[in-house]
Enzyme design. Structure first.
Site, mmCIF file in Angstrom:
data_model
loop_
_atom_site.group_PDB
_atom_site.id
_atom_site.type_symbol
_atom_site.label_atom_id
_atom_site.label_comp_id
_atom_site.label_asym_id
_atom_site.label_seq_id
_atom_site.Cartn_x
_atom_site.Cartn_y
_atom_site.Cartn_z
ATOM 1 N N PRO A 73 7.940 -5.121 37.295
ATOM 2 C CG PRO A 73 9.872 -4.991 36.047
ATOM 3 C CD PRO A 73 9.212 -4.421 37.235
ATOM 4 N N GLY A 75 8.687 -10.949 39.291
ATOM 5 C CA GLY A 75 9.904 -11.520 39.870
ATOM 6 C C GLY A 75 10.872 -10.519 40.463
ATOM 7 C CB THR A 76 11.067 -6.909 40.769
ATOM 8 O OG1 THR A 76 9.667 -6.696 40.750
ATOM 9 C CG2 THR A 76 11.620 -6.791 39.378
ATOM 10 N N GLY A 77 10.359 -9.112 43.437
ATOM 11 C CA GLY A 77 10.315 -9.185 44.900
ATOM 12 C C GLY A 77 9.170 -8.431 45.543
ATOM 13 C CB THR A 97 5.207 -11.813 46.734
ATOM 14 O OG1 THR A 97 4.610 -11.669 45.459
ATOM 15 C CG2 THR A 97 4.319 -12.622 47.633
ATOM 16 C CG HIS A 120 25.639 -15.258 11.932
ATOM 17 N ND1 HIS A 120 24.639 -14.964 11.037
ATOM 18 C CD2 HIS A 120 25.222 -14.744 13.124
ATOM 19 C CE1 HIS A 120 23.677 -14.310 11.655
ATOM 20 N NE2 HIS A 120 24.012 -14.157 12.929
ATOM 21 C CD GLU A 121 26.891 -16.105 16.703
ATOM 22 O OE1 GLU A 121 27.002 -15.035 17.323
ATOM 23 O OE2 GLU A 121 25.789 -16.567 16.339
ATOM 24 C CG ASP A 136 21.105 -11.551 14.453
ATOM 25 O OD1 ASP A 136 21.030 -11.770 15.667
ATOM 26 O OD2 ASP A 136 21.906 -12.129 13.684
#
Ligand code: ADP
Length: 603
Positions: free
Chosen positions: A206, A208-210, A212, A426-427, A503
């Site tokens: 995915p 942004g997992t490093g 590069t 709700h929360e 939700d």
């Protein structure tokens, strides 16, 4: 890493060069030219100069009826018409001028034409050519000279080079890549046994997992030149340009071997050639050239090609076959321990309080990528600066996770009293349903402070450890928890609000994948009814079943969600007193912690 490309000169430099050439031309060539030009004056001036003894040489040209003369220093030539002047000889004698009939050297008319007309034009054309070449290079656009050059960035190792130790987590990827480093250090060890290194290594995962970072770390550790180019940089407007860039890149790489060539986002050129109408000729030619080049160079030449993509399924099979990109290194989202390590690596760059519980932050940031974790640390540092503090605290880090998940707190959002009450119920509805079921993650925090993402409040649940398997019961509980908010509203206010839209979306998605992908329905057994298209980018799915089956799936999804909704309502009815009590508390305090919540619940 240090880029060692020649820096581009600013435009002002070229304008400066042109100005200096023009000035030199004016100051040096022009006066010389002007000197050798014959200036016409009247006879009075001639007589005056003669009387003032200002004449140098004089030549009387009887047949042309004119007199040529110079000044004392012989720098200027003058010409005047002959007048009937009987005293001419006497006058010249008195003036001390030389008039022995010597011919005054005039500028050759051809030379003077060349110097005054042709030379400036030649100079201007040359400057124009040079400038246009430089401007084209600057624009990076095609021109006669830079046509088809790869313009890859070349890095060499520097003291600040990225090392494996800068990449936290990702141990499997690092292990796989350290073999490459070893090979680049010591190729003979491999040649002796007859082993050959993979020509190409594909880093998939995915964003942004490093990926590069890992590629740069390989170059940093191996201490070899590192060519970096993005897939999209190959694709130009003109067919054939990309192919010639590929050729150039490989030519350069072979000259610099041992070295590493890194192609980021390789899916831009490596997509499957499916022969669709309106396909992209340029992209296909570029890919063909890449395939040819990778076949073309011998094994063990010392050129290692790394490529990164988050859409491995879209790559052409010819590219991923052994002999080309024959090793695939998955760079996945970090697990709990990985997240903690990444946080620690990035936290080294900022000033921290003494007591920071990284493990808690890592647990809260479940599902975050390395880039997001780096962002969380930076947000926390920014928050500390905003509050004029000297160091970053645990609270900064926790708040910045919420900023990354839900956005900043909305300072001036005004909810009516009734709305605030509905949000509180709700929360607490979510939290209570979660707490009353076994196998659901503990509640960490409940808040009804609106956020810039649009959320009016949220309940944060944090898992204790890593979760690799999720059971059917856990998934059902999750759906029940998601419906708990709406169930509380219905129970207390006998009405529904729009607050549950998110939700509903999540609950439906979960229920649908339980039925179509995880084989958790009675009717379909272990049949895959849906396939995931791009696993690393959102994971959207496409159905692979008949229309009748689709109707059945829809029915089952509705039934599943409905059952859990009813379960949630039942839980809340049973605990109606606690629901009121906690909701009122939350309504007053706006944010409560998991401990406060559990205390009231168990009291
Ligand atoms: P990718 O190429 O996979 O999209 P990058 O390698 O460009 O991601 O990573 C982006 C940023 O995220 C890096 O500059 C770094 O700050 C951070 N990062 C990502 N993964 C890690 C990791 N495993 N360790 C440390 N930092 C990481």
């Amino acid at each position: 890493m240090q880029e060692v490309r020649k820096p581009k000169k600013p435009l002002i430099f070229y304008y400066g060069v042109v100005l200096i050439i023009l000035l030199l031309f004016n100051f040096l060539a022009m006066p010389w030219l002007a000197q050798r030009q014959v200036r016409e004056v009247d006879y009075g001036t001639f007589i005056e100069m003669a009387e003032n003894h200002e004449l140098g040489q004089v030549e009387v040209q009887q047949q042309d009826n004119q007199i040529l003369f110079t000044d004392k220093d012989n720098t200027m030539i003058f010409k005047t018409g002959m007048m009937p002047d009987p005293d001419l000889t006497q006058r010249l004698n008195d003036s001390g001028a030389k008039f022995s009939g010597e011919i005054i050297e005039q500028a050759n008319p051809i030379i003077s034409f060349l110097v005054s007309w042709v030379l400036p034009i030649v100079i201007f054309i040359a400057i124009g050519q040079y400038m246009s070449k430089k401007l084209m290079e600057r624009a990076g656009g095609p021109n006669a000279i830079a046509f088809g050059k790869s313009n890859a960035k070349v890095y060499v190792k520097s003291s600040q080079g990225i090392k494996f130790s800068d990449v936290a987590g990702e141990d499997e990827a690092k292990e796989s890549l350290s073999e490459i480093v070893d090979y680049l250090h010591n190729p003979n060890k491999y040649k002796e046994i007859g082993a050959s290194m993979p020509k190409g290594i594909l880093l998939v995962g995915p964003p942004g997992t490093g990926k590069t970072m890992l590629a740069k770390a390989v170059a940093g550790e191996a201490n070899v030149p590192f060519f970096s180019m993005s897939g999209s940089e190959f694709v130009e407007m003109f067919v054939g340009m990309g192919a010639s860039k590929v050729r150039d890149l490989f030519k350069q790489a072979k000259e610099k071997a041992p070295c590493i060539v890194f192609i980021d986002e390789i899916d831009a050129i490596g997509q499957k050639r499916d022969g669709r109408i309106g396909g992209n000729d340029e992209r296909e030619q570029t890919l063909n050239q890449l395939l040819t080049e990778m076949d073309g160079f011998e094994e063990n030449t010392g050129v290692v090609i790394l490529a990164a993509t988050n859409r491995p399924e879209s790559l052409d099979p010819a590219l991923t076959r052994p002999g080309r990109f024959d090793r695939r290194v998955p760079v996945e989202l970090p697990d709990l321990q990985g997240r903690e390590e990444i946080l620690k690596v990035h936290a080294k760059k900022i000033k921290l309080d003494e007591q920071i519980d990284f493990s808690k932050i890592a647990r809260m940031a479940s599902g975050a990528s390395g880039a997001e974790l780096a962002n969380i640390i930076n947000e926390a540092a920014l928050r500390a600066v905003r509050d004029n503090r000297q160091s970053v605290t645990q609270a900064d880090l926790e708040e910045s996770i919420e900023v990354v998940i839900a956005g900043y707190q909305k300072k001036n959002a005004i909810l009516t009293d009734q709305e605030k009450k509905v949000v509180a119920y709700h929360e607490v509805g979510h939290a209570l349903v979660a707490a009353k079921q076994s196998n659901s993650a503990p509640v960490q925090k409940i808040t009804i402070v609106p956020r810039t993402s649009g959320a009016l409040g949220y309940t944060m649940q944090v898992d204790e450890g890593n979760h690799y398997l999720v059971s059917q019961e856990e998934l059902e509980n999750k759906i029940a928890t998601l419906t708990g908010g709406r169930a509380a509203e219905e129970l207390v206010f006998q009405s529904s609000s729009t607050g549950a839209s998110n939700d509903i979306e999540q609950a439906t998605k979960l229920a649908r994948s339980m039925i179509t992908r995880y084989g958790m329905s009675d009717d379909f057994d272990m049949v895959a009814l849906e396939t995931v298209n791009n696993q690393y980018l959102g994971g959207d799915t496409s159905l692979a079943c008949s229309v009748e089956t689709q109707t059945q799936i829809d029915r089952q999804v509705v039934a599943l969600v409905k059952k859990q909704h009813e379960k949630a309502t039942a839980i809340l009815k049973e605990n109606r007193k606690k629901l009121d009590e906690i909701s009122l508390y939350l309504y007053e305090k706006e944010t409560i912690t998991g401990e406060e919540f559990m205390k009231i619940l168990n009291s």
